[in-house]
Design an enzyme around this catalytic site. Structure first.
Site, mmCIF file in Angstrom:
data_model
loop_
_atom_site.group_PDB
_atom_site.id
_atom_site.type_symbol
_atom_site.label_atom_id
_atom_site.label_comp_id
_atom_site.label_asym_id
_atom_site.label_seq_id
_atom_site.Cartn_x
_atom_site.Cartn_y
_atom_site.Cartn_z
ATOM 1 N N LYS A 180 27.513 14.072 18.719
ATOM 2 C CA LYS A 180 28.860 14.197 18.314
ATOM 3 C C LYS A 180 29.101 13.579 17.259
ATOM 4 O O LYS A 180 29.607 12.447 17.020
ATOM 5 C CB LYS A 180 29.894 13.862 19.418
ATOM 6 C CG LYS A 180 31.189 14.566 19.696
ATOM 7 C CD LYS A 180 31.955 14.926 18.323
ATOM 8 C CE LYS A 180 33.079 13.731 18.133
ATOM 9 N NZ LYS A 180 33.532 13.766 17.082
ATOM 10 N N GLU A 255 28.944 -0.248 18.252
ATOM 11 C CA GLU A 255 28.603 -0.787 16.866
ATOM 12 C C GLU A 255 30.160 -0.589 16.315
ATOM 13 O O GLU A 255 30.529 0.446 16.012
ATOM 14 C CB GLU A 255 27.599 -0.005 16.030
ATOM 15 C CG GLU A 255 26.327 -0.152 16.838
ATOM 16 C CD GLU A 255 25.433 -1.306 16.355
ATOM 17 O OE1 GLU A 255 26.232 -2.188 15.598
ATOM 18 O OE2 GLU A 255 23.978 -1.610 16.436
ATOM 19 N N CYS A 289 30.767 -0.810 7.693
ATOM 20 C CA CYS A 289 31.177 -1.619 8.679
ATOM 21 C C CYS A 289 30.706 -3.040 8.215
ATOM 22 O O CYS A 289 31.539 -4.174 8.412
ATOM 23 C CB CYS A 289 30.388 -1.368 9.862
ATOM 24 S SG CYS A 289 28.568 -1.161 9.668
ATOM 25 N N GLU A 388 40.383 -5.297 9.311
ATOM 26 C CA GLU A 388 39.545 -4.506 8.655
ATOM 27 C C GLU A 388 40.070 -3.411 7.820
ATOM 28 O O GLU A 388 40.900 -2.642 8.563
ATOM 29 C CB GLU A 388 38.417 -3.740 9.628
ATOM 30 C CG GLU A 388 37.244 -2.884 8.880
ATOM 31 C CD GLU A 388 36.461 -2.185 10.036
ATOM 32 O OE1 GLU A 388 36.931 -1.566 10.635
ATOM 33 O OE2 GLU A 388 35.100 -2.149 9.590
HETATM 34 P P1 NAD Z 1 36.623 6.184 14.890
HETATM 35 O O1 NAD Z 1 36.418 5.274 16.125
HETATM 36 O O2 NAD Z 1 37.968 7.026 14.787
HETATM 37 O O3 NAD Z 1 35.744 7.408 15.065
HETATM 38 C C1 NAD Z 1 34.275 7.333 15.256
HETATM 39 C C2 NAD Z 1 33.832 8.359 16.192
HETATM 40 O O4 NAD Z 1 34.301 8.383 17.471
HETATM 41 C C3 NAD Z 1 34.104 9.835 15.694
HETATM 42 O O5 NAD Z 1 32.926 10.813 15.946
HETATM 43 C C4 NAD Z 1 35.145 10.293 16.582
HETATM 44 O O6 NAD Z 1 35.258 11.533 16.487
HETATM 45 C C5 NAD Z 1 34.960 9.648 17.933
HETATM 46 N N1 NAD Z 1 36.083 9.520 18.619
HETATM 47 C C6 NAD Z 1 37.387 9.238 18.391
HETATM 48 N N2 NAD Z 1 38.042 9.384 19.430
HETATM 49 C C7 NAD Z 1 37.257 9.334 20.348
HETATM 50 C C8 NAD Z 1 37.516 9.369 21.819
HETATM 51 N N3 NAD Z 1 38.799 9.209 22.206
HETATM 52 N N4 NAD Z 1 36.527 9.510 22.546
HETATM 53 C C9 NAD Z 1 35.331 9.516 22.332
HETATM 54 N N5 NAD Z 1 34.868 9.673 20.959
HETATM 55 C C10 NAD Z 1 36.130 9.538 20.120
HETATM 56 O O7 NAD Z 1 36.074 5.592 13.771
HETATM 57 P P2 NAD Z 1 35.926 6.079 12.309
HETATM 58 O O8 NAD Z 1 37.242 5.743 11.759
HETATM 59 O O9 NAD Z 1 35.426 7.447 12.025
HETATM 60 O O10 NAD Z 1 34.700 4.924 11.678
HETATM 61 C C11 NAD Z 1 35.455 3.721 11.057
HETATM 62 C C12 NAD Z 1 35.041 2.585 12.067
HETATM 63 O O11 NAD Z 1 33.629 2.563 12.451
HETATM 64 C C13 NAD Z 1 35.152 1.139 11.335
HETATM 65 O O12 NAD Z 1 36.012 0.447 12.205
HETATM 66 C C14 NAD Z 1 33.927 0.799 11.160
HETATM 67 O O13 NAD Z 1 33.675 -0.612 10.912
HETATM 68 C C15 NAD Z 1 33.054 1.352 12.153
HETATM 69 N N6 NAD Z 1 31.687 1.338 11.834
HETATM 70 C C16 NAD Z 1 30.795 0.561 12.393
HETATM 71 C C17 NAD Z 1 29.454 0.518 12.154
HETATM 72 C C18 NAD Z 1 28.282 -0.469 12.931
HETATM 73 O O14 NAD Z 1 27.401 -0.200 12.747
HETATM 74 N N7 NAD Z 1 29.101 -1.312 13.530
HETATM 75 C C19 NAD Z 1 28.866 1.575 11.313
HETATM 76 C C20 NAD Z 1 29.801 2.348 10.658
HETATM 77 C C21 NAD Z 1 31.315 2.403 11.268
#
Ligand code: NAD
Length: 486
Positions: A180, A255, A289, A388
């Site tokens: 997804k 992650e 991240c 963050e």
């Molecule tokens: P997000 O949590 O909003 O979304 C991430 C994914 O989760 C998307 O595909 C989104 O559609 C999905 N999602 C959203 N709500 C959901 C729900 N209720 N149930 C299941 N899935 C759902 O994050 P974002 O804003 O897209 O990404 C930024 C964040 O990701 C930052 O905090 C960043 O640090 C983190 N990140 C971490 C890593 C790592 O490896 N540690 C890598 C990249 C990004």
């Protein structure tokens, strides 16, 4: 064609080897961050699509995909890697347009995807169990087996890299995947599925269902047919995913975010450190991240480090993704508002802005550009040193001595990555052990991505490890077999 920029129909889901419209026929707009204008449409996947994808994955895992020998799985991944390399320029263009990142960064991501597939393709037939010296009359040993059907929920900031490390490792272990991608950036996930098809990955071994997090994402994390979830994203959503997984007693790799520090001591080689200090803050417009959003500097070199970082900030060129400069826009209007809110807080708190890169007047008016900003002498407890931001903003924090540096470095809710710059070998080892995070880099930062290096966090940065060989253990379960023969 639902997106003029792509050579394929982007408004479809890929389930069981078929491309079709989402249940209900809905679509979502995809935006171009460089222009702030529509780029195309993607499918609005529903619970029914997820359900079908999970069933297709199960059929593939119970059937043709699960039946392949490990070496044959490896060959399919190697073929996928070769095709990604062949299409690297096109994948980079799509990722740059979709995420807003400069073309060269997107190209590096495409090469990283190819490298993940190469690494995991090569590793597929090298994951071994052990024999255990147990009681007389027994032979006991362990096997590493795939979980079965794995879910992969991916964010928008590094789609190709995260798909490579997560789906690549899961497939190598023989799992079938339901991916997804994020609703903000989907194009390379769809292009990846086409590459998998061309490489001969059996139908159902990879399914891609774009859609909203609260619809397709929530349906996937709650689905009773999933055996493992790999989630990369925010802390808040990670907690929801873990709660959903708990209802089905399913293992989860999380992650999550970070507030990673780089610690600069007075004895450091500053010429070597400077490019890493700045790049790790502004790469991908700070939407990383492991962004080094905190620069901790020993007071004796504080003035010099701030002045030299500021000089680099002033030279940064901000532009559209395809202009391929140093910094592109942030992903969305919402992200622009979030980052602007933090910059407002910097001004309202009277913090010293050491440098702000210029936003040229020629930038598209609708694009979501933020001026990269270096903030000097921040109190470690200030919100911009704790939260963050996910934008091109770095906070410089002064320290006196190693103990204080360590306290500050460990003093946030996060623990993903840390960098240490010092020539003192004993200090390098002490800090490497005492920093609370998943990766420590000494006299470098990020090791160029390091596909081979296990990656993940502690505290609010998550748990479980991806990348390297470690990921193969995460995407498998261990079975113990004891045979009594005497
Ligand atoms: P997000 O949590 O909003 O979304 C991430 C994914 O989760 C998307 O595909 C989104 O559609 C999905 N999602 C959203 N709500 C959901 C729900 N209720 N149930 C299941 N899935 C759902 O994050 P974002 O804003 O897209 O990404 C930024 C964040 O990701 C930052 O905090 C960043 O640090 C983190 N990140 C971490 C890593 C790592 O490896 N540690 C890598 C990249 C990004």
């Amino acid at each position: 064609m639902s997106c003029a920029a792509a050579a394929f129909d982007t408004s479809l889901v890929f389930v069981g080897g078929h491309w079709r419209r989402a249940a209900g026929g809905g679509t979502l707009p995809l935006m171009d961050p460089s222009e702030g204008a529509p780029l195309g449409e993607i499918a609005r996947g529903q619970a029914a699509d997820i359900d079908e994808a999970v069933r297709a994955a199960r059929t593939a895992q119970d059937g043709p995909w699960g039946a392949l020998a490990a070496a044959e799985r490896g060959r399919v991944l190697a073929k996928m890697s070769a095709l990604v390399l062949e299409e690297a320029d096109e994948l980079a263009r799509l990722e740059a347009l979709d995420v807003g990142k400069p073309l060269k960064q997107a190209r590096a991501d495409a090469l990283a995807l190819a490298r993940y597939l190469e690494f995991y393709g090569g590793a597929a037939d090298k994951v071994m169990g052990r024999t255990i010296p147990f009681a007389n009359g027994y032979t006991a040993f362990t096997l590493r087996e795939p979980h079965g059907v794995t879910a992969h929920i991916v964010p928008w900031n590094y789609p190709m890299q995260i798909i490579g490390r997560s789906v690549g490792a899961a497939l190598a272990m023989g799992n079938a995947c339901v991916l997804k991608p994020a609703e903000e950036a989907c194009l390379t996930a769809l292009a990846f599925a086409r590459i998998a098809e061309r490489a001969g990955l059996p139908p159902g071994a990879l399914n891609v269902v774009p859609g909203l997090g609260e619809e397709a994402g929530a349906a996937l994390s709650a689905h009773a047919g999933i055996d493992h979830i790999s989630f990369t994203g925010s802390v808040a959503v990670g907690a929801l995913v873990q709660a959903a997984a708990a209802k089905n007693a399913v293992p989860v790799t999380l992650e999550l975010g970070g507030k990673s520090p780089q610690l600069v001591f007075a004895d450091a080689d500053l010429d070597a450190a400077l490019p890493f200090l700045v790049n790790a803050g502004i790469q991908n417009a700070g939407q990383t991240c492991s962004a080094a959003s905190r620069i901790l500097v020993e007071r004796a070199v504080l003035g010099e480090v701030v002045a030299r970082m500021a000089e680099r900030y002033r030279a940064l060129r901000v532009g559209r993704a395809l202009d391929d400069l140093d910094v592109g826009p942030v992903i969305s209007q919402r992200q622009h508002e979030i980052v602007s809110g933090y910059l407002g807080l910097v001004d309202a708190s009277g913090l010293e802005v050491a440098a702000r890169a210029a936003l040229p007047p020629t930038l598209p008016r609708g694009g979501w550009y933020v001026a990269p900003t270096l903030v000097a002498d921040v109190n470690p407890g200030h919100r911009i040193a704790q939260e963050e931001i996910f934008g091109p903003v770095q906070a410089v924090i002064a320290f006196d001595g190693e103990a204080e540096a360590l306290d500050i470095a460990n003093g946030t809710p996060y623990g993903l990555v840390a960098g240490v710059w010092t020539r003192d070998g004993a200090r390098q080892l002490r800090l490497a052990r005492k920093l609370r995070c998943g990766q420590v880099f000494v006299n470098n930062y990020g090791a160029g991505g390091g596909v081979e290096l296990p990656f993940g966090g502690v505290k609010h940065s998550g748990h479980g490890r991806e990348k390297g060989f470690e990921a193969l253990y995460g995407f498998s379960s261990l079975k113990t077999i004891a045979i009594k023969h005497d």
